[in-house]
Design an enzyme around this catalytic site. Structure first.
Site, PDB file in Angstrom:
ATOM      1  N   LEU A  15      -6.836   2.888   8.617  1.00  0.00           N
ATOM      2  CA  LEU A  15      -5.618   3.393   8.877  1.00  0.00           C
ATOM      3  C   LEU A  15      -5.210   4.457   8.078  1.00  0.00           C
ATOM      4  O   LEU A  15      -4.249   5.164   8.150  1.00  0.00           O
ATOM      5  CB  LEU A  15      -4.793   2.100   8.815  1.00  0.00           C
ATOM      6  CG  LEU A  15      -5.085   1.127   9.963  1.00  0.00           C
ATOM      7  CD1 LEU A  15      -4.064  -0.235   9.841  1.00  0.00           C
ATOM      8  CD2 LEU A  15      -5.085   1.691  11.325  1.00  0.00           C
ATOM      9  N   LYS A  38      -5.856  -4.364   3.421  1.00  0.00           N
ATOM     10  CA  LYS A  38      -6.006  -3.672   2.312  1.00  0.00           C
ATOM     11  C   LYS A  38      -7.176  -4.074   1.450  1.00  0.00           C
ATOM     12  O   LYS A  38      -7.161  -5.050   0.690  1.00  0.00           O
ATOM     13  CB  LYS A  38      -4.672  -3.593   1.536  1.00  0.00           C
ATOM     14  CG  LYS A  38      -4.573  -2.491   0.565  1.00  0.00           C
ATOM     15  CD  LYS A  38      -3.239  -2.219  -0.045  1.00  0.00           C
ATOM     16  CE  LYS A  38      -3.066  -1.162  -0.948  1.00  0.00           C
ATOM     17  NZ  LYS A  38      -1.913  -0.894  -1.539  1.00  0.00           N
ATOM     18  N   ASP A 135       7.037   4.579  -5.427  1.00  0.00           N
ATOM     19  CA  ASP A 135       5.963   5.603  -4.760  1.00  0.00           C
ATOM     20  C   ASP A 135       6.731   5.668  -3.340  1.00  0.00           C
ATOM     21  O   ASP A 135       5.853   5.657  -2.284  1.00  0.00           O
ATOM     22  CB  ASP A 135       4.620   5.010  -4.511  1.00  0.00           C
ATOM     23  CG  ASP A 135       3.532   6.058  -4.070  1.00  0.00           C
ATOM     24  OD1 ASP A 135       4.094   7.483  -4.217  1.00  0.00           O
ATOM     25  OD2 ASP A 135       2.406   5.839  -3.845  1.00  0.00           O
TER      26      ASP A 135
END
Length: 720
Positions: A15, A38, A135
């Site tokens: 992804l 992740k 971020d």
């Protein structure tokens, strides 16, 4: 195939990938539910242990619809490597949305507002938990489609996040350089050492860049050659940005920086929303951390923007659509002032139509009391101003069409193809705007002409009533004169005779004024002719096929672009593949030319013709409105004078009657009057009574005409 005790995934189902981790699409082994996993790489394990654990801790504290959910932390079977099992967002990221050719010039207004609402809500949850993200960027804002079909955006990637209160500072460097605060950029990208510490407002800078990117489809600060190729100028642009500027671009090597204070014309947002954004962006895109807004102020201002309701208005004088953003508790007076700012039409000159009918509004109302509007069913502002229509503000899409190189360069060709398809999307949107503008021009003009025709009939009826009123008063004046003559055969009163002469002259003046209120059948015929012309133009708009023809070309171009993207992953083409690629380039170029031809010849020309015709019609309508306004003014004045004269007539009849009685008594008591050949007391009394009876019938006719005039004296549209 990789797996944990409860989940499994294939390495091909990637992804996204970052500096420290890769995200895959995985499935629950029992339910088959899709999730995102992740997986951290070796680089991530070089970080201090507390930094590695920070993302686990951050996600464990958060629970909000606009934050990607953490379901579990598990270990892989073979390496015992910890992985994050998170919510899967099936529609990619905000970055992937912006990279679609359709959004090359920014998101639609409705989608942009959803992005703002979701990011603000997510960030508010972070600040409530004293977390700074560090971020924020489109790639870290995920998207999925809710049950109602609307997008939901969620903040993700908390690898750089940390606990930080509003008054605390940090020194470590994280983030993506295009979205990085200038102070952090100087140290992280330019490698210049300084002793500056950073606060939570560095996230606001990243949000500002993200919002601009979402609104316009491009970054706000662009040095010549791009941000990654000209880092010194990139830093110069962000740090030297003047107050109020929201973007800066360097178009030539070593050239000057062009400062931008407004969102571009090809941005898909309305002027109403642009105005709201222009009060927010300069205050969060502020390099000086002291001058930058606090998060509290940011939340107040953005929520204020999001809470506003939108009122759709089509301005017939300017021939353009408006979106007026106001709070529901604001007054209609504020709404009218906002319309004035965007159109130049003063509040007292603003008249509105709603679905074919005059729509009276009061400045004292709240905007919540106004009828609900949509883009398809707006209020239509009508006012005949001296300036010509402005029309739709747009940039010629032809300027955005690039040219292919003759040689075959798959990567470059794919980039050009994307730009071409993006330009066609923009051409299609401009076409829709121009056709919609024409539709509302004709719709509003039709309603206005119909209203003026009704006004002509109303004024004609009013004039007829005033004329009847006038004739009644003329009859009353004739009878009044006979009373005067009867009285003055006996005695002469100079003052009375002078007053009577003055009344007669006033009646003559009213007669002159009424004669100037000529009802012009020519103007009514002119309105009928324009109405017929508008109806024909409406029929032409309904059968216009420009949008469908451009859309057909676009679908074909999308298929070619899809082929180009597939070839980009395998840039070495065989001879036959190369020949097909060349033919696809030719086909794409021909389709682009066809789109431009349709746009220029069938859309723009007809639009310009409609705009010119609209300008001419509005001038004619203004002349007719002025004429009707003058006639109505004359009739109002005549009516006022006649009412005043009626009161004078009635009081004069009473006074003369009393005078007649006095004369009769004087005649019987003074013998010196016997030399006159005068009527007897009985004759005078009978004549007086007969005249009074006649005056009663006249008064009845006057009252009847007054009621007609009162009924017709409604607010006139002739002053539109």
């Amino acid at each position: 195939m990789q797996s944990t005790p409860n989940y499994l995934w294939e390495l091909d189902d990637k992804l996204g990938q970052g500096a420290t981790a890769t995200v895959y699409k995985a499935r629950n082994k029992k339910s088959g539910e899709e999730v995102a996993v992740k997986v951290f790489n070796n680089t991530s394990y070089l970080r201090p242990y507390e930094v590695q654990m920070r993302e686990f801790e951050m996600l464990g504290k958060l629970n909000h619809i606009n934050i990607v959910k953490l379901f579990a932390v598990e270990e892989t079977g073979s390496t015992k490597q910890k992985v994050l099992i998170m919510e899967y967002c099936s529609s990619g990221s905000l970055l992937s949305v912006l990279e679609e050719p359709e959004n090359a010039f920014g998101l639609s207004e409705s989608e942009f507002l959803i992005v703002v609402q979701c990011v603000v809500a997510g960030m508010n949850h972070l600040r409530e938990n004293d977390i700074v993200h560090r971020d924020i960027k489109p790639g870290n804002i995920m998207r999925l489609i809710g049950e109602d079909g609307r997008s939901i955006y969620k903040l993700t990637d908390f690898g750089a996040a940390r606990q930080l209160q509003d008054d605390e500072k940090f020194m470590s460097i994280y983030g993506t350089e295009e979205y990085l605060h200038p102070d952090m950029y100087e140290r992280a990208v330019l490698r210049k050492s300084h002793q500056k510490a950073y606060g939570v407002t560095v996230d606001l800078w990243s949000i500002g860049v993200t919002f601009y990117h979402a609104a316009c489809g491009s970054l706000p600060f662009i040095p010549y050659g791009g941000p990654r190729n000209n880092k010194e100028i990139m830093h110069k642009i962000t740090t030297e940005k003047p107050q109020g500027a929201i973007a800066g671009v360097q178009k030539k090597l070593k050239g000057p920086i062009e400062w931008i204070y407004d969102l571009p014309v090809n941005c898909r947002l309305s002027e109403g929303l642009k105005t709201q954004l222009k009060s927010i962006l300069p205050n969060i895109l502020e390099a000086d951390q002291v001058k930058c807004w606090s998060f509290d102020q940011f939340f107040v201002e953005t929520n204020s923007m999001l809470e506003r309701m939108v009122i759709h208005v089509f301005s017939l004088p300017q021939a353009r659509m408006l979106k007026i953003y106001l709070h529901h508790y604001n007054s209609v007076g504020m709404f009218m002032e906002t319309v004035t700012k965007q159109t130049g039409v003063a509040p007292e000159r603003q008249t509105y139509f709603c679905e074919g009918h005059l729509y009276p509004i009061s400045p004292t109302w709240q905007v919540l009391q106004l009828s609900k509007t949509t883009e398809q069913y707006p209020l239509i502002l009508v006012a005949c101003e001296s300036e010509g229509p402005m029309g739709v503000a747009y940039k010629d899409p032809a300027l955005d069409f690039p040219r292919f190189l003759h040689s075959v360069e798959v990567s470059f060709d794919c980039s050009v193809a994307k730009t071409v398809v993006s330009a066609v999307y923009q051409t299609l949107r401009v076409t829709q705007s121009l056709l919609t503008c024409q539709e509302f021009i004709l719709r509003g003009t039709y309603w206005l002409i119909e209203s003026l025709k009704a006004e002509c009939c109303r004024i004609y009826e009013k004039k007829s009533a005033v004329m009847s009123y006038f004739k009644c008063l003329v009859n009353a004046e004739n009878r009044n004169t006979r009373l005067y003559n009867t009285v003055y055969k006996v005695t002469a009163d100079v003052k009375e005779m002078q007053e009577h002469g003055e009344f007669s002259r006033k009646l003559q003046a009213i007669s002159t004024a009424l004669s100037s209120c000529s009802h012009s059948s020519e103007k009514e015929s002119m309105l009928g002719f324009m109405l017929l012309e508008v109806s024909k133009d409406q029929d032409h708009i309904r059968v216009n096929r420009s949008i469908s023809r451009i859309d057909q070309c676009l679908q074909k171009m999308q298929l070619i672009f899809k082929q180009f993207k597939e070839r980009k992953s395998h840039p070495k083409l065989s001879y036959n593949e190369e020949q097909i690629h060349k033919l696809d380039k030719i086909n794409l170029a021909n389709l682009a030319k066809k789109v431009l031809t349709i746009f220029q010849d069938e859309v723009v020309q007809k639009y310009q013709t409609t705009l010119q015709g609209h300008s001419s019609k509005m001038r004619t309508i203004a002349e007719i409105q002025n004429h009707l306004g003058l006639v109505n003014g004359y009739l109002v004045d005549c009516d006022r004078e006649l009412r005043s004269y009626e009161e004078t007539v009635n009081s004069t009849v009473d006074r003369l009657s009393q005078r007649m009685l006095q004369l009769c008594l004087t005649h019987s008591n003074h013998s010196n009057i016997s030399s006159y050949h005068s009527p007897t007391q009985e004759d005078l009394t009978l004549r007086m009574l007969k005249l009074r009876d006649q005056m009663k019938s006249v008064s009845y006719e006057l009252e009847k005409n007054n009621s007609i005039i009162d009924r017709l004296s409604v607010p006139s549209s002739a002053g539109i």
